[in-house]
Design a protein around this motif. Structure first.
Motif, PDB file in Angstrom:
ATOM      1  N   ARG A 190       0.960  -1.171   0.000  1.00 24.46           N
ATOM      2  CA  ARG A 190       0.052   0.001   0.039  1.00 24.46           C
ATOM      3  C   ARG A 190       0.814   1.205   0.017  1.00 24.46           C
ATOM      4  N   LEU A 191       2.050   0.960   0.553  1.00 27.83           N
ATOM      5  CA  LEU A 191       2.788   2.458   0.660  1.00 27.83           C
ATOM      6  C   LEU A 191       3.412   2.776  -0.700  1.00 27.83           C
ATOM      7  N   ILE A 192       3.867   1.779  -1.122  1.00 27.33           N
ATOM      8  CA  ILE A 192       4.511   1.579  -2.675  1.00 27.33           C
ATOM      9  C   ILE A 192       3.268   2.420  -3.525  1.00 27.33           C
ATOM     10  N   THR A 193       2.359   2.002  -3.377  1.00 22.01           N
ATOM     11  CA  THR A 193       1.172   2.253  -4.357  1.00 22.01           C
ATOM     12  C   THR A 193       0.966   3.936  -3.955  1.00 22.01           C
ATOM     13  N   SER A 194       0.919   4.361  -2.852  1.00 16.56           N
ATOM     14  CA  SER A 194       0.658   5.726  -2.364  1.00 16.56           C
ATOM     15  C   SER A 194       1.823   6.626  -2.844  1.00 16.56           C
ATOM     16  N   ARG A 204       2.734  11.426   7.709  1.00 16.12           N
ATOM     17  CA  ARG A 204       1.434  11.534   8.208  1.00 16.12           C
ATOM     18  C   ARG A 204       0.119  11.236   6.952  1.00 16.12           C
ATOM     19  N   ALA A 205       0.518  11.904   5.831  1.00 16.15           N
ATOM     20  CA  ALA A 205      -0.358  11.608   4.731  1.00 16.15           C
ATOM     21  C   ALA A 205      -0.554  10.183   4.241  1.00 16.15           C
ATOM     22  N   LEU A 206       0.788   9.427   4.422  1.00 14.43           N
ATOM     23  CA  LEU A 206       0.613   8.115   3.962  1.00 14.43           C
ATOM     24  C   LEU A 206       0.120   7.214   5.111  1.00 14.43           C
ATOM     25  N   ALA A 207       0.355   7.809   6.040  1.00 10.64           N
ATOM     26  CA  ALA A 207      -0.457   7.018   7.478  1.00 10.64           C
ATOM     27  C   ALA A 207      -1.938   7.061   7.402  1.00 10.64           C
ATOM     28  N   GLU A 208      -2.418   8.095   6.802  1.00  6.48           N
ATOM     29  CA  GLU A 208      -3.954   8.304   6.487  1.00  6.48           C
ATOM     30  C   GLU A 208      -4.445   7.440   5.411  1.00  6.48           C
ATOM     31  N   GLN A 209      -3.550   7.408   4.447  1.00  2.00           N
ATOM     32  CA  GLN A 209      -3.948   6.730   3.040  1.00  2.00           C
ATOM     33  C   GLN A 209      -3.938   5.155   3.479  1.00  2.00           C
ATOM     34  N   CYS A 210      -2.885   4.569   4.047  1.00  2.00           N
ATOM     35  CA  CYS A 210      -2.734   3.158   4.195  1.00  2.00           C
ATOM     36  C   CYS A 210      -3.252   2.610   5.487  1.00  2.00           C
ATOM     37  N   GLY A 211      -3.823   3.285   6.413  1.00  2.00           N
ATOM     38  CA  GLY A 211      -4.395   2.774   7.578  1.00  2.00           C
ATOM     39  C   GLY A 211      -3.326   2.421   8.601  1.00  2.00           C
ATOM     40  N   ALA A 212      -2.292   3.239   8.911  1.00  2.34           N
ATOM     41  CA  ALA A 212      -0.966   2.748   9.838  1.00  2.34           C
ATOM     42  C   ALA A 212      -0.959   4.185  10.592  1.00  2.34           C
ATOM     43  N   SER A 213      -0.213   3.832  11.801  1.00  2.93           N
ATOM     44  CA  SER A 213       0.379   5.011  12.491  1.00  2.93           C
ATOM     45  C   SER A 213       1.658   5.925  11.799  1.00  2.93           C
TER      46      SER A 213
END
Length: 352
Positions: A190-194, A204-213
């Motif tokens: 998911r991180l690679i996709t974002s 922080r933006a990646l955390a919101e998009q990927c559902g993690a802290s």
């Protein structure tokens, strides 16, 4: 979505320096970038926002060769012939496919030229023979699986900075460590996709998009870069780089001379990609040159640099349509993105 690229006036000296800085350290802070360029962080951030909004430059991330070397995924170069009158329909359909990372209309004995990601060779075969072959308007295809990738686009530089500045920024860029490649988790994918959409996305933006802290995201992203499994790259619209023409070359080199040939080829400034391939050719490369006339001069320089290379086919890109997942207009400016989507690993856990 980018604005009308016709209204962008080109890269001035500061823009060129900024793009070069981000090619070296794509995720460095604006404070670090600004200190290197002699500007404040607000100015460089504003400059970058202007470039990105116009589609003149962008930053993405893509799986690095080390991922395939670890047995997770493979890449292939695919040629597609289209039925008369169906070219644009086929091109639009393929541009929307996440696994098609690059797409161009090229010269020679094919209409479209694709870079394709797959989980493995069986997955590649299924996609080519089922999905691609069944696409209305596709007449025939030829697939060239990639072997080792000797160099790729994240290493290409605009060369607007001096040695002191490049050294300063290199210290801020991710470095290859002894950390071995590891199995990707669902979160990693998911991180690679974002990041393929915005390589400078904040934790922080990646955390919101990927559902993690944010802390978990920071650790996972740093681990991906530290293991050299993910590369970030800053791209610029080709017309603004003074290297607007893309040359595609297939060739053969005696196996015993391949290592020396690739060493010489990857040292040429114009070369963006050099990879071994497993087909009737054994080497494939793409290069950016200044003009169509310079394409032939490049091939002469290539022959002088690597006399063991026999060029078996060549083409030029007539129209780049997609690059590292980013959609391009006819001038090569970014106008949208199709996020890269890797393959789910059954049973993989996001736990650290």
């Amino acid at each position: 979505m980018a604005q009308d690229s016709a209204h962008f006036g080109g890269l001035d000296d500061v823009d060129q320096a900024l793009v070069h800085a981000l090619q070296i350290a794509p995720r460095a802070s604006w404070t670090t970038i600004g200190a290197t360029l002699g500007l404040d962080a607000v100015t460089v951030a504003r400059r970058w926002h202007r470039l990105a909004e116009s589609g003149a430059a962008w930053i993405s991330c893509h799986p690095a060769p080390a991922l395939a070397e670890s047995g997770q995924g493979c890449m292939a170069f695919v040629e597609v012939d289209c039925a008369p009158g169906r070219f644009h329909q086929v091109a639009r359909a393929l541009a929307a496919v996440p696994r098609v990372t690059a797409l161009s209309h090229v010269s020679g004995d094919r209409d479209l030229y694709l870079n394709v990601m797959a989980r493995n060779l069986a997955d590649l075969s299924r996609w080519v023979t089922r999905d691609l072959a069944a696409l209305d308007g596709v007449v025939s295809t030829r697939t060239h699986p990639a072997g080792p990738v000797h160099t790729e686009g994240s290493r290409w530089r605009l060369r607007a900075l001096d040695h002191r500045q490049t050294a300063q920024l290199a210290a801020a860029a991710p470095r290859r460590t002894d950390l071995p490649a590891f199995d990707l988790t669902d979160l990693d994918q998911r991180l690679i996709t974002s990041l393929s959409v915005d390589g400078r996305a904040t934790y922080r933006a990646l955390a919101e998009q990927c559902g993690a802290s944010p802390d978990t995201v920071r650790r996972r992203v740093r681990r991906l870069f530290d293991a050299n499994m993910l590369h970030a790259r800053c791209e610029v619209a080709r017309a603004l780089s003074e290297w607007p023409v893309s040359v595609i070359i297939w060739g053969r080199v005696p196996a015993a001379r391949l290592r020396e040939a690739t060493r010489r080829i990857t040292g040429m400034r114009e070369v963006r990609l050099c990879a071994s391939v497993l087909s009737r050719h054994n080497l494939h490369l793409t290069a950016w040159v200044r003009s169509v006339d310079d394409a032939q001069r490049f091939e002469i320089r290539l022959a002088e640099s690597s006399p063991d290379l026999t060029v078996t086919d060549r083409a030029i890109t007539l129209l780049p349509m997609k690059h590292s997942g980013h959609l391009l207009d006819e001038a090569g400016y970014r106008v949208g993105t199709i996020p890269l989507a890797l393959w789910p690993e059954a049973g993989a856990s996001d736990d650290e």
